[in-house]
Write a protein that holds these residues in place. Structure first.
Motif, PDB file in Angstrom:
ATOM      1  N   LYS A  94       0.906  -1.156   0.000  1.00 15.83           N
ATOM      2  CA  LYS A  94       0.000   0.000   0.000  1.00 15.83           C
ATOM      3  C   LYS A  94       0.941   1.200   0.000  1.00 15.83           C
ATOM      4  N   SER A  99      -2.882 -14.998  -4.662  1.00 12.98           N
ATOM      5  CA  SER A  99      -2.072 -15.570  -3.585  1.00 12.98           C
ATOM      6  C   SER A  99      -2.907 -16.389  -2.621  1.00 12.98           C
ATOM      7  N   ASN A 100      -4.204 -16.226  -2.695  1.00 15.97           N
ATOM      8  CA  ASN A 100      -5.109 -16.751  -1.677  1.00 15.97           C
ATOM      9  C   ASN A 100      -4.651 -16.261  -0.300  1.00 15.97           C
ATOM     10  N   TRP A 101      -4.497 -14.965  -0.217  1.00 15.54           N
ATOM     11  CA  TRP A 101      -3.997 -14.328   0.998  1.00 15.54           C
ATOM     12  C   TRP A 101      -4.774 -13.030   1.185  1.00 15.54           C
ATOM     13  N   PRO A 102      -5.310 -12.816   2.387  1.00 10.85           N
ATOM     14  CA  PRO A 102      -6.304 -11.751   2.535  1.00 10.85           C
ATOM     15  C   PRO A 102      -5.779 -10.321   2.663  1.00 10.85           C
ATOM     16  N   PHE A 126       5.161 -17.200  -3.440  1.00 12.57           N
ATOM     17  CA  PHE A 126       4.614 -16.392  -2.362  1.00 12.57           C
ATOM     18  C   PHE A 126       5.260 -16.782  -1.041  1.00 12.57           C
ATOM     19  N   VAL A 127       5.732 -15.789  -0.327  1.00 13.46           N
ATOM     20  CA  VAL A 127       6.439 -16.027   0.928  1.00 13.46           C
ATOM     21  C   VAL A 127       5.543 -15.699   2.115  1.00 13.46           C
ATOM     22  N   ASP A 146       4.247 -10.097   8.770  1.00 10.66           N
ATOM     23  CA  ASP A 146       4.570 -10.931   9.939  1.00 10.66           C
ATOM     24  C   ASP A 146       5.624 -11.967   9.599  1.00 10.66           C
ATOM     25  N   ILE A 147       5.373 -12.666   8.481  1.00 10.89           N
ATOM     26  CA  ILE A 147       6.274 -13.753   8.093  1.00 10.89           C
ATOM     27  C   ILE A 147       7.639 -13.196   7.722  1.00 10.89           C
TER      28      ILE A 147
END
Lengths: 86, 157
Positions: free
Chosen positions: B59, B104-107, B118-119, B123-124
């Motif tokens: 963003k 990514s199937n990531w929200p 995709f990593v 947080d990760i």
């Protein structure tokens, strides 16, 4: 569907058979519904970080579209024990 | 909660506020597709994440992140001396913003891709930075982290 810390904590605990769950409502810091969670579960054993986080995402699949910001920390019981102050 | 993740992230956010040195290698690429839903399509995103070794969806931009988590990703990459990466601003393009979440199937945003894979999110990346995994992953890409050989403890408790 109710988006409260309590609700999320119960759901995570149940679905992930978690030993320990903490849910912090961080909405005030982010100006929109936000949470930070800690989940401790044996289900994370042997799984890399991404897989662990995906498990949590799947558990909260219904709720996440309504959450603006989401932070998560996923630990196995062993990792959690190591983090405790001696 | 131990809060160590939050504290480290907060420290990174503070460092990021100084403005100052931004390296010229960072590209901020536009979605490129010109409309018709192309910018959020699987084919387009597939190409984007494979075009560069390090790809992030943010963003805002690396120069001006519009979100604390996106800023944290930018600062971590900067700490490791990663200069040459592609950064895509999802705030510029709603199709891209939704498309990358589906792809990514990531929200959430930010999202980090290394070598087309995709990593995870902030947080990760932060945990990988703290536990040394990020240095290893960068090495696999042929990128030598700037933190190698320096004191790696500078931002752990």
């Amino acid at each position: 569907m109710e988006l409260s810390s309590h609700y999320l904590r119960e759901k995570l605990q149940r679905d992930l058979e978690a030993e320990h769950v903490e849910v912090e409502d961080t909405t005030l810091n982010r100006c929109a519904t936000s949470f930070r969670v800690l989940v401790v579960s044996t289900k994370f054993e042997g799984k890399p970080l991404l897989q662990r986080h995906r498990l949590v995402n799947e558990c909260l699949a219904e709720e996440l579209p309504h959450i603006h910001a989401f932070e998560q920390k996923t630990l196995t019981p062993e990792q959690w024990a190591r983090e405790q102050p001696k | 909660m131990s809060g160590s993740l939050g504290r480290a992230a907060a420290a990174l956010l503070r460092w990021g506020r100084g403005g100052g040195l931004w390296s010229p290698g960072v590209r901020t690429a536009g979605s490129g597709a010109g409309g018709g839903g192309g910018s959020g399509s699987t084919e387009h995103l597939d190409a984007l994440v494979k075009k560069d070794k390090v790809v992030v969806f943010l963003k805002g931009t690396p120069e001006q992140p519009q979100c604390g988590f996106s800023n944290a990703v930018v600062q971590i990459l900067r700490l490791h001396g990663v200069r040459d990466y592609a950064a895509y601003n999802v705030l510029d393009d709603p199709d891209l913003r939704q498309g990358i979440k589906d792809y990514s199937n990531w929200p959430t945003i930010p999202q980090v891709y290394l070598n087309g894979e995709f990593v995870g999110g902030c947080d990760i990346l932060l945990q990988m930075h703290q536990n040394g995994d990020l240095v290893e992953e960068l090495k696999k890409l042929g990128v030598r982290s700037a933190l190698l050989g320096e004191d790696k403890d500078q931002d752990s408790k």
